[in-house]
Design a protein around this motif. Structure first.
Motif, PDB file in Angstrom:
ATOM      1  N   PHE A 283      40.601  59.403  43.240  1.00  0.00           N
ATOM      2  CA  PHE A 283      40.795  58.259  44.037  1.00  0.00           C
ATOM      3  C   PHE A 283      40.945  58.649  45.319  1.00  0.00           C
ATOM      4  N   ASN A 284      40.833  57.506  46.426  1.00  0.00           N
ATOM      5  CA  ASN A 284      40.840  57.760  47.762  1.00  0.00           C
ATOM      6  C   ASN A 284      41.946  56.930  48.112  1.00  0.00           C
ATOM      7  N   LYS A 285      43.171  57.527  48.263  1.00  0.00           N
ATOM      8  CA  LYS A 285      44.324  56.768  48.807  1.00  0.00           C
ATOM      9  C   LYS A 285      44.540  56.580  49.969  1.00  0.00           C
ATOM     10  N   LEU A 286      44.592  55.105  50.309  1.00  0.00           N
ATOM     11  CA  LEU A 286      44.943  55.069  51.732  1.00  0.00           C
ATOM     12  C   LEU A 286      46.036  54.083  51.971  1.00  0.00           C
ATOM     13  N   GLY A 287      46.800  54.136  50.920  1.00  0.00           N
ATOM     14  CA  GLY A 287      48.255  53.226  51.112  1.00  0.00           C
ATOM     15  C   GLY A 287      47.910  51.859  51.349  1.00  0.00           C
ATOM     16  N   GLU A 288      47.060  51.312  50.468  1.00  0.00           N
ATOM     17  CA  GLU A 288      46.790  49.785  50.527  1.00  0.00           C
ATOM     18  C   GLU A 288      47.706  48.918  49.884  1.00  0.00           C
ATOM     19  N   THR A 289      47.859  47.727  50.393  1.00  0.00           N
ATOM     20  CA  THR A 289      48.808  47.023  49.792  1.00  0.00           C
ATOM     21  C   THR A 289      48.171  45.949  48.765  1.00  0.00           C
ATOM     22  N   LEU A 290      48.849  45.008  48.147  1.00  0.00           N
ATOM     23  CA  LEU A 290      48.189  44.386  47.030  1.00  0.00           C
ATOM     24  C   LEU A 290      47.262  43.554  47.555  1.00  0.00           C
ATOM     25  N   ASP A 291      47.277  42.878  48.782  1.00  0.00           N
ATOM     26  CA  ASP A 291      46.631  41.798  49.389  1.00  0.00           C
ATOM     27  C   ASP A 291      45.783  42.197  50.575  1.00  0.00           C
ATOM     28  N   LYS A 292      45.808  43.477  50.994  1.00  0.00           N
ATOM     29  CA  LYS A 292      45.060  43.981  52.170  1.00  0.00           C
ATOM     30  C   LYS A 292      44.192  45.296  51.798  1.00  0.00           C
ATOM     31  N   PRO A 293      43.099  45.287  51.456  1.00  0.00           N
ATOM     32  CA  PRO A 293      42.151  46.112  51.142  1.00  0.00           C
ATOM     33  C   PRO A 293      42.125  47.131  52.536  1.00  0.00           C
ATOM     34  N   VAL A 294      41.938  48.427  52.423  1.00  0.00           N
ATOM     35  CA  VAL A 294      41.586  49.250  53.573  1.00  0.00           C
ATOM     36  C   VAL A 294      40.355  49.884  53.387  1.00  0.00           C
ATOM     37  N   GLY A 295      39.502  49.937  54.159  1.00  0.00           N
ATOM     38  CA  GLY A 295      38.063  50.549  54.120  1.00  0.00           C
ATOM     39  C   GLY A 295      37.256  49.830  53.252  1.00  0.00           C
ATOM     40  N   PHE A 296      36.590  50.131  51.841  1.00  0.00           N
ATOM     41  CA  PHE A 296      35.928  49.364  51.237  1.00  0.00           C
ATOM     42  C   PHE A 296      36.500  48.225  50.399  1.00  0.00           C
ATOM     43  N   ASP A 297      36.123  47.036  50.382  1.00  0.00           N
ATOM     44  CA  ASP A 297      36.699  46.172  49.678  1.00  0.00           C
ATOM     45  C   ASP A 297      35.994  45.899  48.159  1.00  0.00           C
ATOM     46  N   PRO A 298      36.743  46.421  47.188  1.00  0.00           N
ATOM     47  CA  PRO A 298      36.092  46.171  46.030  1.00  0.00           C
ATOM     48  C   PRO A 298      35.912  44.750  45.343  1.00  0.00           C
ATOM     49  N   ALA A 299      36.547  43.688  45.918  1.00  0.00           N
ATOM     50  CA  ALA A 299      36.229  42.456  45.642  1.00  0.00           C
ATOM     51  C   ALA A 299      34.681  41.979  45.995  1.00  0.00           C
ATOM     52  N   THR A 300      33.961  42.740  46.817  1.00  0.00           N
ATOM     53  CA  THR A 300      32.727  42.379  47.358  1.00  0.00           C
ATOM     54  C   THR A 300      31.622  42.590  46.179  1.00  0.00           C
ATOM     55  N   ILE A 301      32.240  43.486  45.219  1.00  0.00           N
ATOM     56  CA  ILE A 301      31.159  43.633  44.304  1.00  0.00           C
ATOM     57  C   ILE A 301      31.917  43.532  42.717  1.00  0.00           C
ATOM     58  N   PRO A 302      31.712  42.124  42.382  1.00  0.00           N
ATOM     59  CA  PRO A 302      32.464  41.875  41.177  1.00  0.00           C
ATOM     60  C   PRO A 302      31.881  42.123  39.956  1.00  0.00           C
ATOM     61  N   ASP A 303      30.633  42.793  39.892  1.00  0.00           N
ATOM     62  CA  ASP A 303      30.219  43.297  38.558  1.00  0.00           C
ATOM     63  C   ASP A 303      29.291  44.560  39.119  1.00  0.00           C
ATOM     64  N   ALA A 304      30.160  45.904  38.809  1.00  0.00           N
ATOM     65  CA  ALA A 304      29.444  47.292  39.027  1.00  0.00           C
ATOM     66  C   ALA A 304      28.222  47.293  38.435  1.00  0.00           C
ATOM     67  N   VAL A 305      28.018  46.798  37.146  1.00  0.00           N
ATOM     68  CA  VAL A 305      27.091  47.246  36.345  1.00  0.00           C
ATOM     69  C   VAL A 305      25.667  46.439  36.850  1.00  0.00           C
ATOM     70  N   GLU A 306      26.016  45.147  37.116  1.00  0.00           N
ATOM     71  CA  GLU A 306      24.623  44.327  37.680  1.00  0.00           C
ATOM     72  C   GLU A 306      24.353  44.869  38.914  1.00  0.00           C
ATOM     73  N   TYR A 307      25.361  45.414  39.934  1.00  0.00           N
ATOM     74  CA  TYR A 307      24.871  45.991  41.097  1.00  0.00           C
ATOM     75  C   TYR A 307      24.310  47.257  41.037  1.00  0.00           C
ATOM     76  N   THR A 308      24.505  47.949  39.907  1.00  0.00           N
ATOM     77  CA  THR A 308      23.909  49.442  39.991  1.00  0.00           C
ATOM     78  C   THR A 308      22.603  49.355  39.135  1.00  0.00           C
ATOM     79  N   VAL A 309      22.660  48.595  37.916  1.00  0.00           N
ATOM     80  CA  VAL A 309      21.278  48.657  37.083  1.00  0.00           C
ATOM     81  C   VAL A 309      20.754  47.402  36.905  1.00  0.00           C
ATOM     82  N   GLY A 310      21.293  46.412  37.584  1.00  0.00           N
ATOM     83  CA  GLY A 310      20.571  45.073  37.440  1.00  0.00           C
ATOM     84  C   GLY A 310      20.835  44.196  36.536  1.00  0.00           C
TER      85      GLY A 310
END
Length: 394
Positions: free
Chosen positions: A21-48
């Motif tokens: 894990f990369n811990k950045l002390g994030e809150t529930l509603d405020k991502p710090v650094g990379f926002d995981p919500a930008t990639i809703p489907d990791a499988v589709e993003y990586t393998v199509g």
């Protein structure tokens, strides 16, 4: 079949151990650094292909790309560590007589096939999670997410292993299904056999050389320094031990008298944790104690037994406690469940799809590693912005 119990039992551990894990002390509603919500489907993003794409079926039940690729990724990391010394995978290599890609593909299939077989059987026999198990899992998840820095950090980590919350939960709940199946078949086994009989318990005790005893210990060494007491102190301890022994030998209710005098006089520091005595086998206790126990019949007390730590009065006990019987039943249930798993896996019908046959595993793992690197870069940049005066490694 050790593999079945090991994989199912390790499910939650393996899911949590896969990538840090990369811990950045994030809150529930405020991502710090990379926002995981930008990639809703990791499988589709990586393998199509979408994460719910069916790659194959196990006895007619579909296995999705998300869970399968997680297993492949986990197997790949284990191979990197054990086969390649932590370096990059060599796709030109052969392991176990097979090209690396083929081996990874097959190991991923065998692993998730096990999980799917458990799901199938649990559904067939109505062995789903109980409300208590659901609550236990939910509590565990709440604790895990909090420990890892919050919802956003947890979702970011899931993205790095190619899982959604649903996929994570499905894998993580499989151990409960396995437990429920074992309980189902264990009950059936007990009903068919009528449960344990005395001969089975006695045979188990003899085969495993199980001993059980209580003792009253009069220490002849200092409990703090482990240094021998003086001759006068040792003589006083022996005299007291002989006095207690005589009182026991004159008792008309030996078990009750032994417990009373043990609680009153014994200087064994482990007594509080073992109020019903010690259950042990060869080599687990000091030799005089073991040999003194072996020399007795059940319910019989010894004379004074001297060891390096003091004088013992030993009461040998029957090891056939309810706890031991439960342990024997559990081992029988586990062995029976393993035999069932072997049969289910051997007879499982697997039918692959074109998506499985054309899957590009090297490409998937390369893209997944690239995604992890991008997450790490964005997180490091955000961390530097949050702590502009921090030095590298601080």
């Amino acid at each position: 079949m050790k593999r079945s119990v090991t994989i199912i039992g390790m499910a939650l551990v393996s899911v949590l151990a896969f990538v840090g894990f990369n811990k950045l002390g994030e809150t529930l509603d405020k991502p710090v650094g990379f926002d995981p919500a930008t990639i809703p489907d990791a499988v589709e993003y990586t393998v199509g292909i979408p994460k719910d794409t069916t790659l194959f079926t196990v006895d007619g039940a579909p296995v999705d790309a998300e869970r399968y690729l997680y297993m492949v990724g986990y197997a790949a990391e284990m191979m990197q560590y054990y086969q390649f010394g932590g370096g990059e995978l060599d796709w030109t290599a052969e392991l176990k007589g097979k090209p690396l890609e083929q081996l990874l593909k097959e190991e991923g299939l065998e692993s998730i096939k096990l999980y799917q077989v458990v799901e199938n059987k649990a559904k067939e026999l109505d062995c789903g999670l109980t409300p208590e198990q659901e609550a236990e899992y939910d509590a565990m998840m709440t604790k895990t997410i909090a420990e890892q820095g919050g919802e956003v950090t947890f979702d970011k980590w899931l993205l790095q292993v190619g899982l959604s919350r649903e996929g994570y939960d499905r894998i993580g709940k499989t151990p409960y299904l396995f437990q429920n199946l074992q309980a189902y078949y264990g009950k059936m086994l007990d009903n068919d056999s009528g449960g344990l009989d005395e001969d089975e318990v006695a045979d188990y005790i003899e085969a495993n050389d199980i001993l059980r005893a209580k003792h009253i210990l009069f220490m002849t060494v200092d409990p703090l320094t482990n240094q021998p007491l003086s001759e006068e102190e040792r003589a006083a301890k022996k005299a007291k031990a002989e006095e207690v022994l005589a009182e026991l030998q004159a008792s008309e209710d030996l078990p009750a008298a032994f417990d009373q005098l043990m609680n009153l006089h014994s200087e064994d520091g482990g007594r509080a944790a073992n109020p019903d005595g010690y259950t042990f086998t060869s080599g687990q206790m000091i030799r005089p104690f073991e040999e003194g126990t072996r020399s007795l019949e059940y319910g019989e007390i010894s004379g004074l037994v001297e060891s390096d730590v003091g004088y013992h009065i030993i009461l040998r006990l029957d090891p056939a406690t309810e706890e031991l019987k439960a342990a024997i039943r559990n081992k029988q249930h586990a062995a029976y469940m393993d035999s069932m798993m072997v049969g289910w896996l051997d007879n499982a019908v697997v039918e692959t799809t074109e998506a499985y046959e054309t899957l590009d595993l090297p490409g998937y793992l390369e893209n997944l590693n690239a995604l992890r690197a991008e997450i790490a870069i964005q997180d490091a940049t955000a961390l530097a912005e949050l702590n502009p005066k921090a030095t590298p490694g601080s």
